[in-house]
Design a protein around this motif. Structure first.
Motif, PDB file in Angstrom:
ATOM      1  N   TYR A 110       6.403   9.801   1.460  1.00 44.77           N
ATOM      2  CA  TYR A 110       7.857   9.658   1.363  1.00 44.77           C
ATOM      3  C   TYR A 110       8.351   8.370   2.018  1.00 44.77           C
ATOM      4  CZ  TYR A 110      12.810  10.874   1.519  1.00 44.77           C
ATOM      5  OH  TYR A 110      14.162  10.862   1.376  1.00 44.77           O
ATOM      6  N   ILE A 111       9.255   7.662   1.298  1.00 45.19           N
ATOM      7  CA  ILE A 111       9.860   6.430   1.803  1.00 45.19           C
ATOM      8  C   ILE A 111      11.368   6.662   1.888  1.00 45.19           C
ATOM      9  CG2 ILE A 111      10.169   3.944   1.442  1.00 45.19           C
ATOM     10  CD1 ILE A 111       7.675   4.031  -0.351  1.00 45.19           C
ATOM     11  N   THR A 112      11.916   6.594   3.083  1.00 41.18           N
ATOM     12  CA  THR A 112      13.350   6.817   3.255  1.00 41.18           C
ATOM     13  C   THR A 112      14.144   5.623   2.724  1.00 41.18           C
ATOM     14  OG1 THR A 112      13.467   5.780   5.438  1.00 41.18           O
ATOM     15  CG2 THR A 112      12.878   8.129   5.365  1.00 41.18           C
ATOM     16  N   ARG A 113      15.451   5.819   2.622  1.00 41.62           N
ATOM     17  CA  ARG A 113      16.322   4.740   2.153  1.00 41.62           C
ATOM     18  C   ARG A 113      16.229   3.528   3.090  1.00 41.62           C
ATOM     19  NH1 ARG A 113      20.513   1.545   4.412  1.00 41.62           N
ATOM     20  NH2 ARG A 113      21.670   0.626   2.681  1.00 41.62           N
ATOM     21  N   ASP A 114      16.230   3.771   4.398  1.00 44.32           N
ATOM     22  CA  ASP A 114      16.146   2.677   5.356  1.00 44.32           C
ATOM     23  C   ASP A 114      14.803   1.955   5.272  1.00 44.32           C
ATOM     24  OD1 ASP A 114      18.687   3.167   6.228  1.00 44.32           O
ATOM     25  OD2 ASP A 114      18.085   4.323   8.002  1.00 44.32           O
ATOM     26  N   GLU A 115      13.757   2.715   4.972  1.00 40.82           N
ATOM     27  CA  GLU A 115      12.435   2.092   4.807  1.00 40.82           C
ATOM     28  C   GLU A 115      12.383   1.240   3.549  1.00 40.82           C
ATOM     29  OE1 GLU A 115       9.694   5.419   7.158  1.00 40.82           O
ATOM     30  OE2 GLU A 115      10.083   5.640   5.007  1.00 40.82           O
ATOM     31  N   TRP A 116      13.013   1.721   2.465  1.00 42.95           N
ATOM     32  CA  TRP A 116      13.096   0.908   1.242  1.00 42.95           C
ATOM     33  C   TRP A 116      13.829  -0.401   1.537  1.00 42.95           C
ATOM     34  CZ3 TRP A 116      10.294   1.107  -2.893  1.00 42.95           C
ATOM     35  CH2 TRP A 116       9.817   2.303  -3.405  1.00 42.95           C
ATOM     36  N   TYR A 173       5.300  15.342  -7.102  1.00 46.55           N
ATOM     37  CA  TYR A 173       6.216  16.287  -6.441  1.00 46.55           C
ATOM     38  C   TYR A 173       6.006  16.325  -4.938  1.00 46.55           C
ATOM     39  CZ  TYR A 173       2.412  19.645  -5.840  1.00 46.55           C
ATOM     40  OH  TYR A 173       1.240  20.257  -5.453  1.00 46.55           O
ATOM     41  N   ASN A 174       4.754  16.080  -4.478  1.00 44.96           N
ATOM     42  CA  ASN A 174       4.497  16.137  -3.034  1.00 44.96           C
ATOM     43  C   ASN A 174       4.922  14.858  -2.317  1.00 44.96           C
ATOM     44  OD1 ASN A 174       2.501  14.437  -3.955  1.00 44.96           O
ATOM     45  ND2 ASN A 174       0.783  15.577  -3.051  1.00 44.96           N
ATOM     46  N   TYR A 175       5.532  13.932  -3.052  1.00 45.66           N
ATOM     47  CA  TYR A 175       6.096  12.729  -2.444  1.00 45.66           C
ATOM     48  C   TYR A 175       7.112  13.098  -1.365  1.00 45.66           C
ATOM     49  CZ  TYR A 175       9.332   8.668  -2.251  1.00 45.66           C
ATOM     50  OH  TYR A 175      10.154   7.639  -1.845  1.00 45.66           O
ATOM     51  N   PHE A 176       7.821  14.224  -1.563  1.00 50.00           N
ATOM     52  CA  PHE A 176       8.902  14.607  -0.655  1.00 50.00           C
ATOM     53  C   PHE A 176       8.408  15.422   0.544  1.00 50.00           C
ATOM     54  CE2 PHE A 176      10.570  14.070  -4.945  1.00 50.00           C
ATOM     55  CZ  PHE A 176      11.563  13.135  -4.724  1.00 50.00           C
ATOM     56  N   TYR A 177       7.092  15.705   0.587  1.00 52.17           N
ATOM     57  CA  TYR A 177       6.536  16.418   1.731  1.00 52.17           C
ATOM     58  C   TYR A 177       6.177  15.384   2.796  1.00 52.17           C
ATOM     59  CZ  TYR A 177       5.962  20.287  -1.600  1.00 52.17           C
ATOM     60  OH  TYR A 177       6.171  21.267  -2.533  1.00 52.17           O
ATOM     61  N   ARG A 178       6.962  15.326   3.842  1.00 50.77           N
ATOM     62  CA  ARG A 178       6.798  14.281   4.855  1.00 50.77           C
ATOM     63  C   ARG A 178       5.369  14.232   5.419  1.00 50.77           C
ATOM     64  NH1 ARG A 178      11.849  12.279   6.673  1.00 50.77           N
ATOM     65  NH2 ARG A 178      13.374  12.809   5.069  1.00 50.77           N
ATOM     66  N   LYS A 179       4.721  15.388   5.533  1.00 50.55           N
ATOM     67  CA  LYS A 179       3.396  15.422   6.164  1.00 50.55           C
ATOM     68  C   LYS A 179       2.341  14.695   5.323  1.00 50.55           C
ATOM     69  CE  LYS A 179       2.187  19.955   4.186  1.00 50.55           C
ATOM     70  NZ  LYS A 179       1.820  21.344   4.507  1.00 50.55           N
ATOM     71  N   ASN A 180       2.623  14.479   4.030  1.00 53.68           N
ATOM     72  CA  ASN A 180       1.658  13.792   3.168  1.00 53.68           C
ATOM     73  C   ASN A 180       1.687  12.276   3.337  1.00 53.68           C
ATOM     74  OD1 ASN A 180       0.694  16.156   2.029  1.00 53.68           O
ATOM     75  ND2 ASN A 180       2.215  16.138   0.381  1.00 53.68           N
ATOM     76  N   GLY A 181       2.737  11.778   3.995  1.00 52.58           N
ATOM     77  CA  GLY A 181       2.812  10.346   4.265  1.00 52.58           C
ATOM     78  C   GLY A 181       3.194   9.490   3.082  1.00 52.58           C
ATOM     79  N   LYS A 218       0.818  -1.214   0.000  1.00 53.66           N
ATOM     80  CA  LYS A 218       0.000   0.000   0.000  1.00 53.66           C
ATOM     81  C   LYS A 218       0.849   1.259   0.000  1.00 53.66           C
ATOM     82  CE  LYS A 218      -3.884   2.146   2.420  1.00 53.66           C
ATOM     83  NZ  LYS A 218      -4.814   2.029   3.575  1.00 53.66           N
ATOM     84  N   VAL A 219       1.922   1.259   0.788  1.00 55.22           N
ATOM     85  CA  VAL A 219       2.777   2.440   0.896  1.00 55.22           C
ATOM     86  C   VAL A 219       3.475   2.744  -0.424  1.00 55.22           C
ATOM     87  CG1 VAL A 219       4.767   1.110   1.734  1.00 55.22           C
ATOM     88  CG2 VAL A 219       4.596   3.549   2.250  1.00 55.22           C
ATOM     89  N   VAL A 220       3.825   1.701  -1.204  1.00 54.26           N
ATOM     90  CA  VAL A 220       4.489   1.894  -2.489  1.00 54.26           C
ATOM     91  C   VAL A 220       3.477   2.273  -3.573  1.00 54.26           C
ATOM     92  CG1 VAL A 220       5.883   0.788  -4.281  1.00 54.26           C
ATOM     93  CG2 VAL A 220       6.356   0.317  -1.873  1.00 54.26           C
ATOM     94  N   LYS A 221       2.355   1.581  -3.620  1.00 52.59           N
ATOM     95  CA  LYS A 221       1.326   1.882  -4.617  1.00 52.59           C
ATOM     96  C   LYS A 221       0.828   3.314  -4.484  1.00 52.59           C
ATOM     97  CE  LYS A 221      -1.813  -1.018  -5.902  1.00 52.59           C
ATOM     98  NZ  LYS A 221      -2.947  -1.963  -5.900  1.00 52.59           N
ATOM     99  N   ASP A 261      19.703   1.293  -2.913  1.00 48.70           N
ATOM    100  CA  ASP A 261      20.094   2.666  -3.257  1.00 48.70           C
ATOM    101  C   ASP A 261      18.895   3.363  -3.880  1.00 48.70           C
ATOM    102  OD1 ASP A 261      22.387   4.672  -3.638  1.00 48.70           O
ATOM    103  OD2 ASP A 261      21.494   4.579  -5.638  1.00 48.70           O
ATOM    104  N   ILE A 262      18.584   4.546  -3.383  1.00 49.81           N
ATOM    105  CA  ILE A 262      17.477   5.336  -3.933  1.00 49.81           C
ATOM    106  C   ILE A 262      17.963   6.772  -4.111  1.00 49.81           C
ATOM    107  CG2 ILE A 262      16.556   5.748  -1.612  1.00 49.81           C
ATOM    108  CD1 ILE A 262      14.374   5.328  -4.743  1.00 49.81           C
ATOM    109  N   ARG A 263      17.745   7.322  -5.292  1.00 43.00           N
ATOM    110  CA  ARG A 263      18.199   8.697  -5.546  1.00 43.00           C
ATOM    111  C   ARG A 263      17.246   9.391  -6.505  1.00 43.00           C
ATOM    112  NH1 ARG A 263      23.942   7.433  -8.136  1.00 43.00           N
ATOM    113  NH2 ARG A 263      23.907   5.969  -6.367  1.00 43.00           N
ATOM    114  N   LYS A 264      17.236  10.711  -6.443  1.00 41.10           N
ATOM    115  CA  LYS A 264      16.401  11.492  -7.356  1.00 41.10           C
ATOM    116  C   LYS A 264      17.284  12.457  -8.128  1.00 41.10           C
ATOM    117  CE  LYS A 264      15.081  15.642  -4.798  1.00 41.10           C
ATOM    118  NZ  LYS A 264      13.976  16.564  -4.497  1.00 41.10           N
ATOM    119  N   ILE A 265      16.788  12.903  -9.274  1.00 35.59           N
ATOM    120  CA  ILE A 265      17.524  13.898 -10.049  1.00 35.59           C
ATOM    121  C   ILE A 265      17.057  15.287  -9.625  1.00 35.59           C
ATOM    122  CG2 ILE A 265      15.870  13.806 -11.971  1.00 35.59           C
ATOM    123  CD1 ILE A 265      18.263  14.372 -13.836  1.00 35.59           C
ATOM    124  N   GLN A 266      18.007  16.157  -9.421  1.00 34.27           N
ATOM    125  CA  GLN A 266      17.688  17.507  -8.960  1.00 34.27           C
ATOM    126  C   GLN A 266      17.362  18.431 -10.132  1.00 34.27           C
ATOM    127  OE1 GLN A 266      17.479  18.000  -5.748  1.00 34.27           O
ATOM    128  NE2 GLN A 266      18.402  16.051  -5.124  1.00 34.27           N
TER     129      GLN A 266
END
Length: 368
Positions: free
Chosen positions: A200-206, A190-198, A154-157, A223-228
């Protein structure tokens, strides 16, 4: 006294006969190296009982290459005819298939961003512990099932709108084992990175999610990374990193002291059986929908001659200087171990290509 003028003339003639094919970046496509590495794989196949037919097929791959070329060599060439065997461990074909995959992933990313302009691509790499050859089939089976579990969470979907996934296997000659891993492109809002939206998945969570999906606590790396950047060229380069095809030839095809490439027959056999009959790339979310809309070809069935988007030239005239393109034919010279220019004789050359391909396929069919 040494005739240096004659020697220089011979060197110029040899260079003019060799195959020089430049990318739009100016970097040379190394057809000679790819063919030599493919022949090493063919030789390894021939030493495995019941796999000799694949060696024969790979040995015949790319023996002739026909191009349309500008008279200015720096303006590039366009491949217009060749026989490619499409075997999974053929280095010649792996390079072409990687180009097909890369073009498709980039096109899918463009189309996705046209619909969801603020979405952001992520590059995810999922690893498992190295395994010996005899365990590879079971390990890749488990990875494939684990990926499906991961994408159904569910968290990934809720966070991922589109995804692309490819399998890559590297060989460790020091340990004599294999490192299978997944490369993936994930498109997130884009709002994936807003922690309050629930979302975002951190590297440790992945890492934890992948451990749970694989049911293997030995896994220690993801390894998880985004392009700036918002620059589309940089985005294309970023997502293109995931467009790898199955194996890394340089990990198991090595140069010996005489400069010849060699591949260990057992390694080739292990990879062959581990990859046989598998779907090596997969698409999900909107990527899957867009692929159906655009009727994108399966990479295993795709045309490996006309790989769209990789050539400097197009049509009958050079895109740079507009001069008319001329046909050039190159034949693999087993003595020189390189492609050398061959004379063109019109329709006879087309017939030779067709006869070579048919004869090879007939010979393999009889043995099967």
């Amino acid at each position: 006294m040494k005739n240096t003028n004659k020697e220089r003339k011979s060197q110029r003639e040899n260079q003019s006969d060799s195959l020089i094919d430049l990318k739009s970046t100016g970097k040379r496509r190394n057809w000679d190296k790819a063919k030599r590495m493919s022949l090493a794989v063919a030789s390894a196949y021939s030493k495995n009982i019941d796999l000799e037919k694949y060696g024969e097929k790979i040995e015949a791959c790319g023996n002739y290459l026909k191009f349309k070329a500008c008279k200015d060599v720096t303006h590039g060439k366009k491949l217009v005819d060749a026989y490619f065997c499409k075997c999974r461990q053929c280095v010649m074909c792996q390079g072409r298939k990687s180009n097909v995959i890369r073009k498709q992933v980039i096109d899918l990313t463009h189309e996705h961003l046209a619909r969801y302009s603020t979405d952001v691509p992520l590059l995810l790499t999922l690893t498992v512990p190295n395994e010996p050859g005899e365990n590879m089939i079971e390990t890749i089976d488990r990875m494939t099932v684990a990926w499906k579990r991961l994408m159904q969470l569910k968290v990934v979907k809720g966070a991922v709108r589109s995804w692309f996934r490819s399998l890559e296997i590297t060989y460790n000659p020091d340990r004599d084992d294999f490192h299978p891993h997944f490369h993936a492109v994930l498109m997130v809002p884009y709002n994936y990175f807003y922690r309050k939206n629930g979302l975002y998945i951190t590297r440790d969570e992945w890492l934890k999610l992948w451990q749970q999906s694989m049911r293997d606590d030995r896994i220690t790396q993801v390894d998880i990374r985004k392009i700036q950047s918002k620059d589309m060229r940089e985005i294309e380069s970023f997502v293109g990193e995931a467009a790898k095809y199955a194996t890394k030839p340089s990990s198991y095809i090595l140069e010996n002291e005489t400069g010849k490439y060699e591949a260990e027959p057992k390694v080739v056999s292990d990879l062959h059986h581990a990859l046989r009959g598998r779907r090596l790339v997969a698409y999900g979310g909107y990527f899957s929908q867009i692929r159906k809309e655009k009727k994108m070809a399966d990479v295993e069935k795709a045309d490996l001659v006309s790989v769209s988007g990789e050539d400097v030239s197009d049509g009958c005239h050079c895109k740079i200087c507009k001069s008319e393109l001329v046909e050039e034919l190159y034949r693999w010279n087993f003595g020189f171990e390189q492609y050398r220019r061959a004379p063109l004789r019109g329709q006879e050359d087309v017939t030779n290509f067709q006869e070579t391909e048919v004869a090879c396929e007939d010979n393999i069919s009889k043995k099967e």
